[in-house]
Design an enzyme around this catalytic site. Structure first.
Site, PDB file in Angstrom:
ATOM      1  N   HIS A   1      -4.183   1.104  -6.260  1.00 35.18           N
ATOM      2  CA  HIS A   1      -4.373   1.719  -4.952  1.00 35.18           C
ATOM      3  C   HIS A   1      -5.774   1.442  -4.414  1.00 35.18           C
ATOM      4  CE1 HIS A   1      -5.515   5.074  -2.214  1.00 35.18           C
ATOM      5  NE2 HIS A   1      -4.368   4.727  -1.673  1.00 35.18           N
TER       6      HIS A   1
ATOM      7  N   HIS B   1       0.821  -1.200   0.000  1.00 39.05           N
ATOM      8  CA  HIS B   1       0.000   0.000   0.000  1.00 39.05           C
ATOM      9  C   HIS B   1       0.863   1.261   0.000  1.00 39.05           C
ATOM     10  CE1 HIS B   1      -3.213   2.668   2.159  1.00 39.05           C
ATOM     11  NE2 HIS B   1      -3.083   2.960   0.889  1.00 39.05           N
TER      12      HIS B   1
ATOM     13  N   ASN C   1      -6.684  -0.235  -0.800  1.00 34.29           N
ATOM     14  CA  ASN C   1      -7.038   0.760   0.206  1.00 34.29           C
ATOM     15  C   ASN C   1      -8.478   0.665   0.714  1.00 34.29           C
ATOM     16  OD1 ASN C   1      -6.289   3.474   1.594  1.00 34.29           O
ATOM     17  ND2 ASN C   1      -8.233   3.894   0.568  1.00 34.29           N
TER      18      ASN C   1
ATOM     19  N   ILE D   1      -6.337   9.225  -0.835  1.00 37.46           N
ATOM     20  CA  ILE D   1      -6.538   9.047   0.591  1.00 37.46           C
ATOM     21  C   ILE D   1      -5.527   8.020   1.081  1.00 37.46           C
ATOM     22  CG2 ILE D   1      -8.235   7.220   0.365  1.00 37.46           C
ATOM     23  CD1 ILE D   1      -8.174   9.973   3.055  1.00 37.46           C
TER      24      ILE D   1
ATOM     25  N   HIS E   1       1.719   4.837  -2.873  1.00 42.60           N
ATOM     26  CA  HIS E   1       1.951   6.208  -2.399  1.00 42.60           C
ATOM     27  C   HIS E   1       3.374   6.694  -2.683  1.00 42.60           C
ATOM     28  CE1 HIS E   1      -1.713   6.971   0.159  1.00 42.60           C
ATOM     29  NE2 HIS E   1      -1.819   5.660  -0.028  1.00 42.60           N
TER      30      HIS E   1
END
Length: 916
Positions: A769, A577, A773, A916, A582
């Site tokens: 993602h 993740h 997520n 997010i 990110h």
């Protein structure tokens, strides 16, 4: 009026015509044209002016004038135009007192002449000055009359004065002489009267700072894309200057109003000022390789010279002004923070006043988090109520404030988590479906240094699993693609001693082998739990567990599965993740803003896929991955979690294998097959993450391919684009400096290379993602199903703990899970991380007018249509009873790849970006 015409040029913009009357006194006139109105001519005689309609000119005078023009070659009369533009400004939906005061100050500022001033810039050069042609400065009209209205968006007007030789508009310069910033959404010229080019759109979507903060004029280009070599002459200098401003000079501390993009290492995670336990080594560099993050330029700590001083929550962390969350996103986070405060209030109070209630006393107490909220027993009422004013009223206000939403995983079958088939199913359709891989060699062997970590051979032998293979040998089962593994042994073993030395943390290196059944589901057939051996002949270093045969082995098997889930949760959060979506995408975003002009077609393509990511990552450094933050407190690895992430980045991460097809092939979950729709054949046909993901991957790939080849039909155009090459080189050699010398980096020499790189980036930012997520709370919110940390090891027979386990296995199991306060903290965070805000932008959606190329607008509409078809296909699959990993009694449908979603906790929806 029957006079000879003479021409003279007495205006910097226009050719003035002079008329000589019968007494030879000059009559000067110049054309004054208003769009959609008849031409008028203004005559000046002895200081007096008079207006004469163009129809009043005699035919003879007109004929003489035309003859005179022909004699002078192509010289023509230039006309003056008044061009109106609409300026759309976005306002706050809920203005605070400070904003209202600021509006009044700006109203006064307008009264004394300090207004918003715009200048229209041509795509053409003025030959006399060798600079772009620029209109006269024009002030926005009715600014405060419109701003006083109660509306989220207001439309003001501005009127530019240009001449007929101005050319095509290419940019607008904006000067904010107010005292506060404002958000400029767009500027639209509804009808451009010269050359009949129709309306002209400037899609701005940016905060414009006052000149007292940023003295340079803000430049906004039209929505027409230009490759660097095709940039019109009037915009070339502006293109370079705009990017130079965004790069900054690499010095000084960044202010919240800046728009500067630069790089730094992750050297701001520790806080030495709080004590030595909050010191953390920087991520990035030879010791702990890591991607680079956005530079903030804060001063270094006096205690740790290589650690940047921190900005602690709730103070804002720097991101370029236009990267900050918009109002609806901020509201969602504030709401989440309020829920977190309420959810954590009572557990913290309880822990403070009674040390004996740290553990859950039964599964019903975990269930009550979702049924009744956090309730305090009467004994605790007696302790707390007299000491905390107002607590009784809070308790009486209702349980709604203190109750957690029921996770989706409980809505179908609340006991499903105990079943082996559900444990296995979640490796294919759960929160972390990207680590399952084909077992391709047996016996299993570690790749770690045996001189440090002991013998490399696994303790799992053929006799452990032979009875679970439907009569096949291990070799036959591997040949038939029947064996799969979840292997976290080498990931955790180097850190196990350090992890287990922490208070309340216990972990193993784990391996789990699965068998593929005839109906397409997996079943676990062996689990190995390992720690580094205390001595070379240590017999306790490796334990093997197989499916249970009695009550005792049932509980031991459940504990072993819980440790596997804990390892899986840590790898999911720290590696798959945070690192692989990110962190690794951030350098590409920084480089894009530094090296690609706003006019560049590739920046226009990437723009929706970069939204909010820099702000999200800044918040992660502030409250999630920092020393003592949520990740350290909530997951087994504790303060060593990011070192695990760094080790993966150094040893395993490869950009060329981050695309879905390459990743599936690397893990042995698919093989190339040209007869299949996506060129791949899945070895587990009912693999929801992969089968749905391939639909989205193919749609993205097709869209990006058509877009790239529209602008780059040849290899030479890719190779000769200086901005494009600078973007990729900087992202690799600066943003990923620690692995930049690796031979696996894709080259950027052909349109196909470019399309492949961009497809991978868009896949990571959107679908990958989303899959990792938005299921965190819906699928991981029930802690027994997926504990993020474990506090006890599996007991050995003969140890005192083993007797306690046998006496009360139920309570031993609960005591191994996170405590009440750890659970409530964890739930409040993953609740927010799994929530869609109202302003989310989903795959296949983007604002209109993003490009002036109609061919690409049509291509995007085709892409959007294909995304809608993907959603319908996913819905069909979830209703197919033959697909037992996503349909059946008590089985959750797999919707994490379903593109659309409403706001809130939905367990579905694919936003365009890491938002997010």
């Amino acid at each position: 009026m029957a006079a000879a015409l003479e021409t003279s040029c007495t205006s910097p913009f226009h050719k003035n015509l002079s008329l000589r009357s019968h007494n030879h006194k000059p009559l000067c006139f110049r054309p004054s044209i208003h769009p959609l109105k008849q031409s008028r001519y203004i005559f000046v005689r002895r200081g007096r002016t008079m207006a004469v309609s163009s129809t009043a000119l005699t035919e003879k005078a007109s004929r003489i004038h035309r003859n005179r023009e022909e004699e002078m070659g192509t010289e023509k009369v230039e006309r003056i135009f008044k061009v109106r533009a609409d300026v759309i400004v976005r306002r706050s939906e809920r203005e605070g007192v400070g904003e209202k005061i600021g509006n009044q100050v700006d109203a006064f500022w307008e009264m004394i002449g300090n207004k918003i001033v715009l200048e229209l810039i041509s795509t053409e050069i003025n030959p006399g000055t060798n600079n772009p042609k620029i209109s006269k400065p024009a002030e926005i009209k009715n600014w405060f009359q419109k701003n006083n209205r109660n509306a989220n968006k207001v439309m003001c007007t501005v009127e530019f004065t240009v001449d007929s030789a101005f050319g095509e508009p290419g940019a607008i310069a904006v000067t904010n002489k107010h005292r506060k910033e404002f958000f400029l959404e767009s500027i639209i010229i509804r009808k451009w009267p010269i050359r009949d080019t129709g309306h002209v759109l400037f899609s701005c979507n940016s905060w414009v700072q006052p000149v007292r903060i940023q003295p340079n004029k803000r430049i906004f280009f039209t929505n027409k894309p230009y490759l660097p070599t095709k940039t019109p002459p009037g915009l070339r200098k502006l293109r370079d200057e705009e990017m130079k401003e965004l790069r900054g000079n690499g010095e000084g501390e960044r202010q919240l109003t800046d728009r500067i993009y630069d790089y730094a290492t992750y050297n701001d995670l520790g806080n030495p000022e709080k004590g030595p336990e909050f010191i953390r080594p920087p991520l990035g560099g030879n010791r702990l390789p890591f991607p680079r993050r956005l530079r903030t330029g804060r001063a270094f700590s006096d205690i740790e010279p290589f650690t940047e001083t921190r900005v602690e929550d709730p103070l804002p962390m720097y991101v370029p002004r236009d990267e900050a969350f918009e109002e609806q996103k901020q509201e969602m986070l504030v709401s989440g923070a309020y829920k977190a405060l309420l959810h954590n209030l009572f557990p913290c109070l309880v822990a403070s006043f009674s040390g004996e209630i740290r553990d859950f006393k039964g599964f019903h107490e975990i269930d009550n988090l979702f049924k009744e909220g956090i309730r305090l027993k009467q004994a605790l009422h007696d302790q707390l109520l007299p000491k905390i004013p107002g607590l009784s009223k809070a308790l009486e206000s209702g349980d709604e404030l203190f109750r957690f939403d029921t996770p989706h995983i409980l809505t179908k079958d609340k006991l499903a988590w105990q079943r082996d088939d559900e444990f296995a199913r979640q490796t294919l359709a759960g929160i972390n479906p990207v680590n399952i891989e084909q077992l391709r060699a047996f016996p299993l062997r570690s790749k770690l240094d045996p001189s440090i970590y002991g013998p490399p051979e696994s303790a799992i032998k053929e006799e452990h699993i032979i009875g679970q293979l439907d009569g096949m040998s291990v070799e036959q089962a591997m040949e038939k693609n029947k064996l799969y593994i979840l292997d976290y042994h080498d990931t955790y073993i180097p850190f196990i001693d350090a992890i287990n030395s922490q208070d309340g943390r216990k972990a193993y290196g784990t391996r789990t082998i699965f068998f593929l059944t005839t109906v397409g589901t997996l079943k676990p057939i062996a689990i190995e739990l390992s720690v580094p051996p205390a001595t070379p002949q240590c017999t306790r270093a490796k334990q093997v567990f197989t499916p249970p045969t009695d009550a005792t082995t049932t509980w031991l098997w459940q504990l072993a599965k819980a440790h596997v889930c804990s390892n899986d949760a840590g790898v999911h959060q720290l590696v798959n993740h945070f690192l692989r979506t990110h962190a690794t995408v951030e350098p590409f975003i920084i480089a894009a803003h530094r090296q690609l002009s706003a006019m560049h077609p590739i920046l226009k393509l990437l723009k929706p896929h970069m939204r909010y990511t820099l702000h999200v990552n800044a918040l992660a450094r502030q409250i999630l991955i920092n020393a003592g933050g949520i990740i350290e407190s909530g997951f087994t690895a504790g303060k060593y979690g990011l070192e695990i992430s760094s080790a993966y980045y150094q040893n395993h991460w490869r950009f060329d294998q981050e695309g879905l097809p390459a990743d599936l092939i690397r893990r042995g979950m698919a093989i190339e097959d040209s007869t299949k729709p996506h060129g791949l054949r899945l070895l587990i046909e009912d693999y929801p993450y992969a089968s749905d993901g391939l639909l989205l991957w193919s749609a993205i790939q097709k869209w990006v391919h058509s877009y790239v080849y529209f602008y780059y039909p040849t290899d030479r155009q890719v190779q000769s684009d200086p901005e494009l090459q600078a973007w990729y080189n900087e992202a690799v050699y600066v943003g990923h400096a620690d692995v930049s010398s690796a031979p696996w980096w894709p080259r950027l020499a052909t349109p196909s290379d470019l399309a492949s790189i961009l497809t991978t980036l868009i896949w990571l930012a959107s679908a990958q993602h989303a899959a990792l997520n938005f299921g965190q709370y819906p699928l991981g919110g029930y802690i027994p199903n997926r504990p993020p940390l474990m506090r006890r090891l599996v007991p050995f027979k003969g140890d005192p703990e083993y007797e306690a386990f046998k006496a009360d296995p139920h309570q031993y199991y609960l005591s191994a899970l996170p405590s009440l306060t750890q659970v409530t903290t964890f739930l409040t965070v993953i609740d927010t991380l799994s929530t869609h805000s109202k302003d989310e932008e989903y795959l296949g959606k983007r604002d209109g007018g993003w490009t002036a190329d109609p061919e690409m607008e049509m291509a995007f509409e085709e892409f959007a249509s294909e995304i809608r078809q993907v959603e319908m296909e996913i819905e069909r699959r979830n209703a197919d009873s033959m697909l037992r990993n996503r349909c059946g009694a008590g089985v959750l449908p797999y919707e994490l790849m379903a593109p659309s979603s409403g706001p809130g906790l939905t367990c579905r929806g694919v936003p365009n970006s890491v938002s997010i």
